[in-house]
Design a protein around this motif. Structure first.
Motif, PDB file in Angstrom:
ATOM      1  N   GLY B  24     -17.963  24.514 -22.356  1.00  0.00           N
ATOM      2  CA  GLY B  24     -17.217  23.316 -21.993  1.00  0.00           C
ATOM      3  C   GLY B  24     -16.841  23.240 -20.529  1.00  0.00           C
ATOM      4  O   GLY B  24     -17.280  24.028 -19.717  1.00  0.00           O
ATOM      5  N   PHE B  25     -15.953  22.335 -20.238  1.00  0.00           N
ATOM      6  CA  PHE B  25     -15.726  22.004 -18.846  1.00  0.00           C
ATOM      7  C   PHE B  25     -14.889  22.964 -18.057  1.00  0.00           C
ATOM      8  O   PHE B  25     -15.204  23.282 -16.937  1.00  0.00           O
ATOM      9  CB  PHE B  25     -15.062  20.630 -18.734  1.00  0.00           C
ATOM     10  N   ALA B  26     -13.785  23.389 -18.623  1.00  0.00           N
ATOM     11  CA  ALA B  26     -12.823  24.024 -17.731  1.00  0.00           C
ATOM     12  C   ALA B  26     -13.059  25.498 -17.521  1.00  0.00           C
ATOM     13  O   ALA B  26     -12.428  26.096 -16.691  1.00  0.00           O
ATOM     14  CB  ALA B  26     -11.410  23.804 -18.258  1.00  0.00           C
ATOM     15  N   LEU B 429     -24.171  12.857 -15.731  1.00  0.00           N
ATOM     16  CA  LEU B 429     -25.208  13.236 -16.681  1.00  0.00           C
ATOM     17  C   LEU B 429     -25.716  14.643 -16.400  1.00  0.00           C
ATOM     18  O   LEU B 429     -25.919  15.434 -17.315  1.00  0.00           O
ATOM     19  CB  LEU B 429     -26.370  12.239 -16.615  1.00  0.00           C
ATOM     20  N   SER B 430     -25.887  14.945 -15.123  1.00  0.00           N
ATOM     21  CA  SER B 430     -26.305  16.296 -14.746  1.00  0.00           C
ATOM     22  C   SER B 430     -25.330  17.321 -15.296  1.00  0.00           C
ATOM     23  O   SER B 430     -25.729  18.329 -15.859  1.00  0.00           O
ATOM     24  CB  SER B 430     -26.362  16.451 -13.228  1.00  0.00           C
ATOM     25  N   SER B 431     -24.056  17.038 -15.113  1.00  0.00           N
ATOM     26  CA  SER B 431     -23.035  17.971 -15.574  1.00  0.00           C
ATOM     27  C   SER B 431     -23.065  18.133 -17.083  1.00  0.00           C
ATOM     28  O   SER B 431     -23.021  19.244 -17.597  1.00  0.00           O
ATOM     29  CB  SER B 431     -21.652  17.478 -15.181  1.00  0.00           C
ATOM     30  N   LEU B 432     -23.123  17.001 -17.774  1.00  0.00           N
ATOM     31  CA  LEU B 432     -23.147  17.065 -19.231  1.00  0.00           C
ATOM     32  C   LEU B 432     -24.360  17.853 -19.707  1.00  0.00           C
ATOM     33  O   LEU B 432     -24.262  18.682 -20.603  1.00  0.00           O
ATOM     34  CB  LEU B 432     -23.197  15.649 -19.814  1.00  0.00           C
ATOM     35  N   TRP B 433     -25.447  17.584 -19.064  1.00  0.00           N
ATOM     36  CA  TRP B 433     -26.687  18.260 -19.466  1.00  0.00           C
ATOM     37  C   TRP B 433     -26.560  19.763 -19.287  1.00  0.00           C
ATOM     38  O   TRP B 433     -26.927  20.555 -20.134  1.00  0.00           O
ATOM     39  CB  TRP B 433     -27.851  17.716 -18.633  1.00  0.00           C
ATOM     40  N   LEU B 434     -26.014  20.139 -18.139  1.00  0.00           N
ATOM     41  CA  LEU B 434     -25.903  21.555 -17.846  1.00  0.00           C
ATOM     42  C   LEU B 434     -24.886  22.249 -18.740  1.00  0.00           C
ATOM     43  O   LEU B 434     -24.980  23.443 -18.995  1.00  0.00           O
ATOM     44  CB  LEU B 434     -25.519  21.756 -16.376  1.00  0.00           C
ATOM     45  N   ALA B 435     -23.911  21.488 -19.207  1.00  0.00           N
ATOM     46  CA  ALA B 435     -22.866  22.096 -20.017  1.00  0.00           C
ATOM     47  C   ALA B 435     -23.173  22.011 -21.502  1.00  0.00           C
ATOM     48  O   ALA B 435     -22.394  22.467 -22.326  1.00  0.00           O
ATOM     49  CB  ALA B 435     -21.527  21.402 -19.738  1.00  0.00           C
ATOM     50  N   ARG B 436     -24.322  21.431 -21.836  1.00  0.00           N
ATOM     51  CA  ARG B 436     -24.601  21.223 -23.246  1.00  0.00           C
ATOM     52  C   ARG B 436     -24.740  22.564 -23.961  1.00  0.00           C
ATOM     53  O   ARG B 436     -25.268  23.519 -23.407  1.00  0.00           O
ATOM     54  CB  ARG B 436     -25.884  20.393 -23.434  1.00  0.00           C
TER      55      ARG B 436
END
Lengths: 107, 439
Positions: B24-26, B429-436
């Motif tokens: 996830g993100f944090a 989108l790049s971030s979401l993709w990388l964090a998938r």
């Protein structure tokens, strides 16, 4: 001599482009004019001209400080400019009217 | 390329590996994140939902700095620099920045109490839970990791007197423990300390980068300048959006639009300077996020595509305007194609130069002379890359400028907002993709 040769060659056709063989930016401009806009243009490769070196200096002089001498585009016998100028004119919609005026483009 | 301590990750692939499977993100990145079981990797969708988000909300956040992931080690610093100026609102520790963690002081990345609550000041108010639930997911499970970064993090968790990390909705309890003002002050102090640590890191890093991976100072400098430019750009865009929403006068809109255009001019100039130092770096797009990079053309965006994007978003348009935009789209497309063909000619010419082999006995002086001649010619050809990039950037700038001439002030404003939003979402989108989550 070179100056006169440039002027003479530049008026021989509606569109005249001075290039050098192997110059890829020249290829770009030719693609735009001939490939995309279907202009019929005369091409003079300076490296194949006996006066080529002097002509190159002349063109560089006419195009201004820092600008590459080729490609140099003449429309209706008048110097229009190099790649940047031609591209800018095209985006502004000024290139096609100029070509039409010079008789280089048929509708 | 290693993503362990000290060695900068400059290839997208290596950075990808470092990022893969993170939760996830944090959570900050670990080099040994693969110690975490797949089940511990937070399903991004579930995480977002538990925080009261919808995925669409996340991508619509105009503060794209939240999602401004880039894929090389330099950019984790860039992002932090960007965030630094936001100070009060976003703490870098809560944002997923990627690339090799060892480059950045792990302390600086620990989601800390005060920093979390700062998230409240972001527009989308429910982010609070997000940070905490993420911590809940990551902290206890990384106990088994031998990564020193993780150990430090766990220590700080303990010291920070956090709510029971295994609870997933502990937000209310922790909020009561410290008051907002104190937390804000603490956060600001931490922010300042963090910034100075980061600056130091950057200096060390740039020396290391130059020494170890051969990436030029020009490249790193440009990456940082671009990050700064992007931050400024977003500020202008936010200003413009506010003005549009407030139905500001044409005069007011015009002045902001002019600022944005001048600012675009600035980045193209910066790219030109950077290209002189390291044309391959600019052309490689390593300074962009992966998705942007994938769909890049000659070192940047494709103007004709941008105009296609705007179709339908600028209504109502007069007949004249429609024709103008259509013509602009066509001319920019033609110019792009011409440049692309020129580039192909360049590549072909280069290939021919390098391929012309002299098959004489090895070591003969003729061969060496040939080789050197070939290389000299190839070097000359490579020199024209800078010209191509410049023409491409001219094309981009002039398309934007010409678009302005065709549109009214209000339409121009909306166009600039639409363009900015598009790239912002592409970055998200790049971030979401990388964090998938990955199996």
């Amino acid at each position: 001599m070179a100056e006169e040769r440039v002027t003479k060659l530049a008026s021989e056709r509606a569109v005249v482009v001075f290039t050098k063989s192997g110059c890829c930016m020249c290829h770009t401009v030719m693609t735009l004019l001939v490939g995309e806009l279907a202009v019929s243009a005369a091409v003079h490769e300076l490296d194949r001209d006996p006066l080529g070196r002097e002509m190159e200096k002349e063109l560089a002089r006419r195009l201004g400080r820092g600008a590459p001498a080729v490609p140099a585009v003449f429309i209706g016998g008048r110097l229009v400019g190099g790649t940047s100028k031609v591209m800018a004119m095209h985006l502004k919609g000024e290139l096609v009217p100029l070509l039409k005026n010079a008789g280089a483009l048929w509708l | 390329m290693e993503s362990r301590l000290g060695v900068p990750v400059s290839s997208a692939a290596a950075a990808e590996n470092a990022r893969g499977g993170m939760s996830g993100f944090a959570a900050p990145q670990h080099a040994t994140h693969n110690n975490m079981q797949p089940s511990q990797v937070t399903d991004f969708g579930a995480l977002a939902q538990s925080a009261g988000f919808r995925i669409e909300d996340l991508t619509n956040l105009s503060t794209n700095t939240l999602f401004n992931l880039k894929s090389n080690a330099h950019t984790i610093i860039n992002d932090s620099l960007q965030f630094g100026n936001y100070g009060k609102s976003i703490s870098p520790s809560n944002i997923t920045t990627t690339a090799a963690v060892p480059v950045v002081d792990p302390e600086a990345l620990v989601p800390q109490k005060g920093a979390q609550l700062n998230l409240v000041t972001i527009r989308t108010g429910n982010v609070e839970n997000w940070g905490e639930s993420t911590m809940a997911d990551t902290s206890p499970r990384t106990d088994t990791s031998t990564d020193p970064d993780t150990d430090e993090r766990n220590q700080m968790f303990e010291q920070g007197q956090l709510a029971d990390p295994t609870a997933s909705d502990s937000s209310d309890r922790s909020k009561d423990k410290l008051d907002h003002k104190t937390l804000r002050r603490l956060a600001q102090n931490r922010e300042a300390a963090r910034k100075s640590r980061l600056r130091k890191k950057i200096e060390t890093y740039s020396v290391r980068a130059r020494a170890s991976s051969g990436s030029s100072t020009g490249a790193l400098a440009f990456d940082m300048e671009y990050a700064r430019w992007l931050e400024e750009h977003n500020k202008y865009i936010n200003e413009l959006r506010a003005a549009v929403n407030a139905h500001a006068s044409d005069t007011d809109l015009r002045s902001i639009v002019d600022n944005i255009m001048a600012h675009y001019d600035e980045i193209f100039k910066l790219k030109g300077v950077a290209a002189k130092a390291d044309v391959f770096h600019v052309l490689s797009g390593m300074w962009k996020t992966p998705a942007e990079r994938c769909f890049m053309w000659l070192g940047g965006f494709r103007s004709s595509e941008l105009l296609k994007l705007l179709a339908g978003q600028l209504e109502p348009l007069t007949e004249q305007q429609l024709a103008g935009i259509a013509n602009l789209q066509q001319s920019s497309q033609q110019a792009e194609d011409a440049l692309s063909q020129g580039m192909e000619a360049l590549q072909q010419s280069l290939a021919e130069t390098l391929a012309s082999g002299s098959l004489g006995p090895a070591g003969s002086s003729g061969n060496v002379a040939n080789y050197m001649g070939q290389m000299a010619m190839a070097m000359g050809k490579l020199g024209t890359l800078e010209n191509f990039l410049r023409q491409a950037d001219n094309l981009r700038l002039q398309t934007l400028q010409q678009m302005q001439r065709i549109l009214t002030t209000r339409q121009s404003a909306r166009a600039l907002l639409a363009i900015s939003d598009y790239f912002s979402r592409l970055r998200a989108l790049s971030s979401l993709w990388l964090a998938r989550p990955r199996e």
